[in-house]
Design a protein around this motif. Structure first.
Motif, PDB file in Angstrom:
ATOM      1  N   ALA A 116       0.837  -1.203   0.000  1.00  0.00           N
ATOM      2  CA  ALA A 116       0.000   0.000   0.000  1.00  0.00           C
ATOM      3  C   ALA A 116       0.867   1.246   0.000  1.00  0.00           C
ATOM      4  O   ALA A 116       0.599   2.216  -0.727  1.00  0.00           O
ATOM      5  CB  ALA A 116      -0.927  -0.006   1.217  1.00  0.00           C
ATOM      6  N   ARG A 117       1.926   1.232   0.802  1.00  0.00           N
ATOM      7  CA  ARG A 117       2.835   2.388   0.865  1.00  0.00           C
ATOM      8  C   ARG A 117       3.512   2.605  -0.491  1.00  0.00           C
ATOM      9  O   ARG A 117       3.685   3.749  -0.943  1.00  0.00           O
ATOM     10  CB  ARG A 117       3.875   2.146   1.960  1.00  0.00           C
ATOM     11  N   THR A 118       3.882   1.521  -1.147  1.00  0.00           N
ATOM     12  CA  THR A 118       4.519   1.626  -2.460  1.00  0.00           C
ATOM     13  C   THR A 118       3.556   2.207  -3.488  1.00  0.00           C
ATOM     14  O   THR A 118       3.927   3.076  -4.291  1.00  0.00           O
ATOM     15  CB  THR A 118       5.006   0.241  -2.926  1.00  0.00           C
ATOM     16  N   LEU A 119       2.319   1.742  -3.469  1.00  0.00           N
ATOM     17  CA  LEU A 119       1.317   2.254  -4.410  1.00  0.00           C
ATOM     18  C   LEU A 119       1.082   3.747  -4.209  1.00  0.00           C
ATOM     19  O   LEU A 119       1.026   4.510  -5.177  1.00  0.00           O
ATOM     20  CB  LEU A 119       0.003   1.487  -4.234  1.00  0.00           C
ATOM     21  N   VAL A 120       0.947   4.160  -2.971  1.00  0.00           N
ATOM     22  CA  VAL A 120       0.728   5.580  -2.699  1.00  0.00           C
ATOM     23  C   VAL A 120       1.934   6.390  -3.169  1.00  0.00           C
ATOM     24  O   VAL A 120       1.782   7.480  -3.734  1.00  0.00           O
ATOM     25  CB  VAL A 120       0.459   5.809  -1.208  1.00  0.00           C
ATOM     26  N   GLY A 121       3.120   5.864  -2.948  1.00  0.00           N
ATOM     27  CA  GLY A 121       4.320   6.557  -3.408  1.00  0.00           C
ATOM     28  C   GLY A 121       4.308   6.789  -4.904  1.00  0.00           C
ATOM     29  O   GLY A 121       4.672   7.883  -5.372  1.00  0.00           O
ATOM     30  N   PHE A 122       3.875   5.776  -5.676  1.00  0.00           N
ATOM     31  CA  PHE A 122       3.755   5.944  -7.129  1.00  0.00           C
ATOM     32  C   PHE A 122       2.795   7.086  -7.450  1.00  0.00           C
ATOM     33  O   PHE A 122       3.074   7.940  -8.298  1.00  0.00           O
ATOM     34  CB  PHE A 122       3.223   4.658  -7.783  1.00  0.00           C
ATOM     35  N   TRP A 123       1.653   7.080  -6.795  1.00  0.00           N
ATOM     36  CA  TRP A 123       0.600   8.062  -7.079  1.00  0.00           C
ATOM     37  C   TRP A 123       1.064   9.481  -6.772  1.00  0.00           C
ATOM     38  O   TRP A 123       0.806  10.398  -7.530  1.00  0.00           O
ATOM     39  CB  TRP A 123      -0.636   7.736  -6.241  1.00  0.00           C
ATOM     40  N   LEU A 124       1.728   9.654  -5.637  1.00  0.00           N
ATOM     41  CA  LEU A 124       2.075  10.998  -5.203  1.00  0.00           C
ATOM     42  C   LEU A 124       3.171  11.625  -6.061  1.00  0.00           C
ATOM     43  O   LEU A 124       3.379  12.836  -6.010  1.00  0.00           O
ATOM     44  CB  LEU A 124       2.521  10.978  -3.735  1.00  0.00           C
ATOM     45  N   GLU A 125       3.854  10.821  -6.846  1.00  0.00           N
ATOM     46  CA  GLU A 125       4.885  11.351  -7.744  1.00  0.00           C
ATOM     47  C   GLU A 125       4.299  11.935  -9.020  1.00  0.00           C
ATOM     48  O   GLU A 125       4.985  12.624  -9.760  1.00  0.00           O
ATOM     49  CB  GLU A 125       5.880  10.243  -8.111  1.00  0.00           C
ATOM     50  N   LYS A 126       3.019  11.670  -9.288  1.00  0.00           N
ATOM     51  CA  LYS A 126       2.421  12.076 -10.555  1.00  0.00           C
ATOM     52  C   LYS A 126       1.872  13.488 -10.473  1.00  0.00           C
ATOM     53  O   LYS A 126       1.486  13.974  -9.409  1.00  0.00           O
ATOM     54  CB  LYS A 126       1.310  11.086 -10.944  1.00  0.00           C
ATOM     55  N   ASP A 127       1.829  14.147 -11.628  1.00  0.00           N
ATOM     56  CA  ASP A 127       1.301  15.505 -11.686  1.00  0.00           C
ATOM     57  C   ASP A 127      -0.200  15.529 -11.411  1.00  0.00           C
ATOM     58  O   ASP A 127      -0.714  16.437 -10.776  1.00  0.00           O
ATOM     59  CB  ASP A 127       1.580  16.121 -13.060  1.00  0.00           C
ATOM     60  N   VAL A 129      -3.374  13.308  -9.857  1.00  0.00           N
ATOM     61  CA  VAL A 129      -3.696  12.163  -9.008  1.00  0.00           C
ATOM     62  C   VAL A 129      -5.092  11.659  -9.358  1.00  0.00           C
ATOM     63  O   VAL A 129      -6.080  12.390  -9.217  1.00  0.00           O
ATOM     64  CB  VAL A 129      -3.626  12.524  -7.511  1.00  0.00           C
ATOM     65  N   ARG A 130      -5.177  10.425  -9.823  1.00  0.00           N
ATOM     66  CA  ARG A 130      -6.459   9.812 -10.127  1.00  0.00           C
ATOM     67  C   ARG A 130      -6.964   9.052  -8.907  1.00  0.00           C
ATOM     68  O   ARG A 130      -6.218   8.739  -8.003  1.00  0.00           O
ATOM     69  CB  ARG A 130      -6.311   8.872 -11.319  1.00  0.00           C
ATOM     70  N   GLN A 131      -8.258   8.775  -8.896  1.00  0.00           N
ATOM     71  CA  GLN A 131      -8.902   8.012  -7.821  1.00  0.00           C
ATOM     72  C   GLN A 131      -8.533   8.542  -6.418  1.00  0.00           C
ATOM     73  O   GLN A 131      -8.008   7.809  -5.588  1.00  0.00           O
ATOM     74  CB  GLN A 131      -8.519   6.540  -7.929  1.00  0.00           C
ATOM     75  N   PRO A 132      -8.814   9.805  -6.145  1.00  0.00           N
ATOM     76  CA  PRO A 132      -8.382  10.362  -4.855  1.00  0.00           C
ATOM     77  C   PRO A 132      -8.960   9.655  -3.640  1.00  0.00           C
ATOM     78  O   PRO A 132      -8.273   9.494  -2.628  1.00  0.00           O
ATOM     79  CB  PRO A 132      -8.843  11.821  -4.932  1.00  0.00           C
ATOM     80  N   TYR A 133     -10.227   9.225  -3.708  1.00  0.00           N
ATOM     81  CA  TYR A 133     -10.825   8.575  -2.541  1.00  0.00           C
ATOM     82  C   TYR A 133     -10.205   7.198  -2.319  1.00  0.00           C
ATOM     83  O   TYR A 133      -9.929   6.805  -1.184  1.00  0.00           O
ATOM     84  CB  TYR A 133     -12.336   8.456  -2.708  1.00  0.00           C
ATOM     85  N   ALA A 149       0.601  12.327   4.177  1.00  0.00           N
ATOM     86  CA  ALA A 149       1.250  12.742   2.923  1.00  0.00           C
ATOM     87  C   ALA A 149       0.237  12.783   1.782  1.00  0.00           C
ATOM     88  O   ALA A 149       0.270  13.694   0.944  1.00  0.00           O
ATOM     89  CB  ALA A 149       2.391  11.790   2.595  1.00  0.00           C
ATOM     90  N   ALA A 150      -0.659  11.807   1.747  1.00  0.00           N
ATOM     91  CA  ALA A 150      -1.677  11.777   0.693  1.00  0.00           C
ATOM     92  C   ALA A 150      -2.634  12.953   0.833  1.00  0.00           C
ATOM     93  O   ALA A 150      -3.007  13.596  -0.159  1.00  0.00           O
ATOM     94  CB  ALA A 150      -2.445  10.457   0.746  1.00  0.00           C
ATOM     95  N   VAL A 151      -3.042  13.265   2.067  1.00  0.00           N
ATOM     96  CA  VAL A 151      -3.942  14.395   2.300  1.00  0.00           C
ATOM     97  C   VAL A 151      -3.281  15.697   1.842  1.00  0.00           C
ATOM     98  O   VAL A 151      -3.909  16.529   1.171  1.00  0.00           O
ATOM     99  CB  VAL A 151      -4.331  14.482   3.791  1.00  0.00           C
ATOM    100  N   GLU A 152      -2.019  15.881   2.187  1.00  0.00           N
ATOM    101  CA  GLU A 152      -1.304  17.104   1.794  1.00  0.00           C
ATOM    102  C   GLU A 152      -1.243  17.231   0.280  1.00  0.00           C
ATOM    103  O   GLU A 152      -1.501  18.308  -0.275  1.00  0.00           O
ATOM    104  CB  GLU A 152       0.102  17.085   2.392  1.00  0.00           C
ATOM    105  N   ARG A 153      -0.930  16.130  -0.403  1.00  0.00           N
ATOM    106  CA  ARG A 153      -0.811  16.171  -1.864  1.00  0.00           C
ATOM    107  C   ARG A 153      -2.173  16.402  -2.527  1.00  0.00           C
ATOM    108  O   ARG A 153      -2.291  17.201  -3.470  1.00  0.00           O
ATOM    109  CB  ARG A 153      -0.209  14.852  -2.366  1.00  0.00           C
ATOM    110  N   LEU A 154      -3.196  15.742  -2.047  1.00  0.00           N
ATOM    111  CA  LEU A 154      -4.513  15.859  -2.661  1.00  0.00           C
ATOM    112  C   LEU A 154      -5.167  17.208  -2.390  1.00  0.00           C
ATOM    113  O   LEU A 154      -6.099  17.594  -3.094  1.00  0.00           O
ATOM    114  CB  LEU A 154      -5.420  14.737  -2.151  1.00  0.00           C
ATOM    115  N   SER A 155      -4.700  17.912  -1.368  1.00  0.00           N
ATOM    116  CA  SER A 155      -5.283  19.212  -1.007  1.00  0.00           C
ATOM    117  C   SER A 155      -4.567  20.375  -1.669  1.00  0.00           C
ATOM    118  O   SER A 155      -4.959  21.532  -1.483  1.00  0.00           O
ATOM    119  CB  SER A 155      -5.243  19.393   0.520  1.00  0.00           C
ATOM    120  N   ARG A 156      -3.538  20.089  -2.442  1.00  0.00           N
ATOM    121  CA  ARG A 156      -2.693  21.137  -3.015  1.00  0.00           C
ATOM    122  C   ARG A 156      -3.280  21.681  -4.316  1.00  0.00           C
ATOM    123  O   ARG A 156      -3.560  20.920  -5.253  1.00  0.00           O
ATOM    124  CB  ARG A 156      -1.299  20.565  -3.280  1.00  0.00           C
TER     125      ARG A 156
END
Length: 320
Positions: A116-127, A129-133, A149-156
């Protein structure tokens, strides 16, 4: 060797010879739990697979689309590992596959924090972010630090309405975050199945957010009309805010909330009429999203409000 074992062998051994009867297998003979294990394995079959492997993969995927597979704890773990592999290959995967496996797990939930941590890491590197929920739900499986970290990135840079929604979603219980992921839409022009909206409409925290978001949207258009916010054509809301507002509106429509008619009286003119004589709109995109929501869950009040707006909007292309 029973059917499930033969199909599993066919999916994993390129030299295995399918019997004629297995070229079009009757998967009704396979239990839901066996089907889940087969589906995880089928997901790993790629374009280099043999014809037989591909045939079985399609048969398993078709059966899974008609039924609801169940997953052993080991199959759940393997699903997350497969998602990591596919994400490394393709750069994107459907996170809801992993969440769905956990939801229908037949035993104690496995520890999937590492994949799960690896998957989130992939997502957060992208310009983008798909499937935010779904991302928030998977991030929660990886621990509080990953979730933050996900909340910070998705709120930006998405606007305050979306930032509010992300905070609400992150504060839900893990099971509720997973349920919310069912309304994930990669494109706001496509609505998910009605059952997903109904489940979201039963979530008190999301219902409270829905009203707050829609009232914030009406407040913003009021401020544009009053000149408190500079008018820019179709820039009243960010793209992600339009998606979030469309989802909030569908939840409110499904519940037929009593405060909606008064909100329509403010919001629809606010998005459809410029504060000047311009023919442009404060948010043509949100106007269209409101109409799509009305098509999904129509109410007499919203239909009337749309018809009234249609007669008053200045942009000639909008009624068409």
């Amino acid at each position: 060797m029973d059917l499930a074992a033969r199909l599993m062998r066919a999916l994993t051994d390129p030299d295995f010879m399918l019997e004629d009867k297995d070229r079009h297998p009757d998967l009704s003979q396979v239990s839901d739990e066996e089907l889940g294990s087969l589906l995880v394995t089928a997901y790993r079959v790629d374009a280099s697979a043999t014809h037989a492997m591909t045939m079985v993969r399609f048969a398993v995927e078709d059966a899974a689309g008609e039924r609801q597979p169940r997953y052993t704890p080991d199959a759940c773990r393997r699903m997350f590992e497969a998602l990591v592999e596919k994400c490394e290959e393709r750069g994107w995967v459907d996170l809801t596959l992993g969440l769905g496996a956990l939801e229908r797990c037949t035993g104690p939930l496995p520890d999937v924090s590492e994949p799960a941590r690896t998957l989130v890491g992939f997502w957060l590197e992208k310009d983008t972010v798909r499937q935010p929920y779904a991302l928030l739900a998977v991030a929660g499986l990886a621990g509080d630090g990953t979730l933050r970290a996900a909340v910070e990135r998705l709120s930006r840079d998405v606007g305050p309405i979306v930032a509010d929604e992300i905070a609400v979603s992150a504060g839900l219980a893990p099971a509720e975050r997973a349920l919310l992921s069912e309304i994930d839409r990669d494109h706001r022009f496509v609505s998910p199945l009605a059952h997903a909206w109904r489940r979201s409409a039963e979530n008190p925290a999301y219902v409270t957010f829905a009203r707050r978001a829609l009232e914030a949207a009406a407040d913003r258009t009021d401020a544009i009309r009053a000149g408190e916010i500079p008018y820019r054509a179709d820039k009243a809301f960010t793209d992600r805010e339009i998606t979030s507002l469309g989802q909030a509106l569908r939840v409110a429509l499904l519940r037929d909330e009593p405060w909606l008619p008064e909100l329509f009286e403010r919001l629809l003119p606010g998005v459809a009429l410029a504060p000047t004589a311009a023919k442009t709109l404060p948010s043509q995109a949100l106007l269209y999203e409101v109409v799509r929501a009305a098509q999904d869950f129509p109410t007499p009040e919203l239909v009337t409000a749309i018809r009234t707006m249609r007669r008053t909007v200045r942009h000639a292309g909008v009624p068409k």
